[in-house]
Scaffold this active site. Structure first.
Site, PDB file in Angstrom:
ATOM      1  N   HIS A  72       0.821  -1.216   0.000  1.00  0.00           N
ATOM      2  CA  HIS A  72       0.000   0.000   0.000  1.00  0.00           C
ATOM      3  C   HIS A  72       0.855   1.266   0.000  1.00  0.00           C
ATOM      4  CE1 HIS A  72      -4.226  -1.611   1.161  1.00  0.00           C
ATOM      5  NE2 HIS A  72      -3.557  -2.499   0.456  1.00  0.00           N
ATOM      6  N   HIS A 198      -1.335 -13.152   0.022  1.00  0.00           N
ATOM      7  CA  HIS A 198      -2.628 -13.448   0.656  1.00  0.00           C
ATOM      8  C   HIS A 198      -2.624 -14.804   1.352  1.00  0.00           C
ATOM      9  CE1 HIS A 198      -4.929 -10.222  -1.875  1.00  0.00           C
ATOM     10  NE2 HIS A 198      -4.151  -9.707  -0.957  1.00  0.00           N
ATOM     11  N   ASP A 260       3.205 -19.555   3.460  1.00  0.00           N
ATOM     12  CA  ASP A 260       3.468 -20.773   2.678  1.00  0.00           C
ATOM     13  C   ASP A 260       2.868 -20.606   1.277  1.00  0.00           C
ATOM     14  OD1 ASP A 260       0.724 -21.140   2.963  1.00  0.00           O
ATOM     15  OD2 ASP A 260       0.916 -22.594   4.589  1.00  0.00           O
TER      16      ASP A 260
END
Ligand code: HEM
Length: 334
Positions: A72, A198, A260
């Site tokens: 961001h 994510h 991961d």
């Protein structure tokens, strides 16, 4: 003949975009290097990583906001810590909705800054602190390490409207995402690789609720996004009731505090949470990456790619040399 006439400009556009990526990258690299503070603040990396370690030991859920902060910051005016500036009239980047979910992430950056100011005052930029913290978060949650380039300087401008216009919404489609990344000097590969962030953190229901209710916009609450696994839709609907905007879910359920490669398995099973995650199946290159990296054995390859793409992200429109300043306090200009 007709097909050639159609293909010609497309190929040209692609090459031009690639050319743009290379130009933007090389133009931005000057002034950044690994070990920039080797003489002026030799303990910068250990001091920073200790604060991150202490933070995550008591508040592991801050890994998400601290990693997201780098993205961001860099996508709005470049990696210049403009995301950290306060505005007396609430008109700074941090006042835009997409930046209101950092929880105590900004305080952690302040904590690192205070520790560094005690050791080497006026030397380390807030923009570099964000970059170092994002790497430390990845390492300390199980991902691979990389050498962070430093030498960024801090910007003096932060505008709420720019955060709205430069940050992609959760509903972005693949065409828009590819273009946006290209505009920042980042490739399609950077897009699919960085989306793997994510694997950490949470998302509020508001970001993906449209996929669960009234997807077709006709008012039918049973209309859902056909690109999402119906079983996943059903499970998410139980958590995100139609009128609750504050609830959140893990983006990578079960391992949202571990970095991961599981994200790619989720996306390939149509269990990517956001439309922007699902969109990675709508393009040949990004879909191929997802399919290759959904396999556990290819996690190492994702880690290697992630390290490279984070370095690329850290080069977006940086201020170096005499540009900008080294802020004394990260939330205000000197
Ligand atoms: C590709 C376009 C992207 C879109 C549209 C997007 C959008 C979002 C949205 C809507 C959320 C949920 C925010 C909330 O409800 O609190 C989120 C969370 C997150 N994003 Fe992204 N994102 C993108 C790329 C990235 C990149 C490149 C990174 C880092 C390199 C990143 C890191 C994260 C992290 C770590 C979280 C979890 C935050 C938390 O736990 O609070 N995202 N993203």
């Amino acid at each position: 003949m007709k097909e050639m006439a159609f293909d010609y400009p497309k190929t040209h556009l692609f090459h031009f975009a690639l050319f743009l990526v290379l130009i933007l990258r090389s133009a931005n690299v000057e002034g950044l290097n690994v070990g920039f503070y080797a003489n002026s603040c030799p303990l910068v990396e250990s001091i920073t990583s200790n604060v991150v370690k202490q933070t995550l030991s008591v508040a592991p859920s801050l890994s998400g906001p601290l990693l997201k902060m780098f993205f961001h910051d860099c996508f709005v005016r470049g990696c210049d810590a403009s995301i950290l500036l306060d505005s007396p009239t609430n008109q700074a980047e941090k006042d835009a909705d997409p930046n209101k979910t950092f929880r105590s992430g900004f305080e952690i950056i302040d904590r690192v800054k205070s520790a560094l100011e005690m050791h080497c005052p006026g030397i380390v930029s807030c923009a570099d602190i964000i970059a170092l913290v994002s790497r430390d978060v990845v390492v300390q949650t199980g991902g691979a390490s990389w050498e962070v380039e430093t030498g960024r300087r801090d910007g003096r401008v932060s505008l709420r409207n720019e955060a709205f216009s430069e940050l992609p919404s959760a509903a972005s489609d693949i065409t828009f995402l590819k273009l946006l990344f290209l505009q920042k000097g980042l490739s399609v590969k950077d897009l699919v690789v960085l989306s793997g962030a994510h694997t950490l953190g949470i998302s509020h229901c508001a970001a993906f609720k449209k996929r669960l209710y009234n997807f077709d916009g006709t008012g039918d609450i049973n209309s859902t996004d056909p690109k999402m696994d119906p079983n996943y839709v059903a499970a998410l609907r139980k958590k995100c009731t139609n009128n609750n905007n504050d609830t959140f879910v893990q983006m990578d359920p079960g391992s949202s505090k571990v970095f991961d490669g599981h994200y790619y398995e989720l996306v390939s099973k149509r269990r990517g949470l956001l439309e922007s995650d699902a969109a990675l199946l709508d393009d040949d290159e990004t879909r191929k990456y997802v399919e290759t990296h959904k396999i556990k054995g290819n996690q190492r390859s994702f880690f290697k790619d992630f390290a490279i793409s984070m370095v690329n992200l850290g080069r977006v429109s940086v201020l170096t040399g005499n540009a900008g300043e080294i802020r004394k306090v990260c939330s205000r200009t000197n």
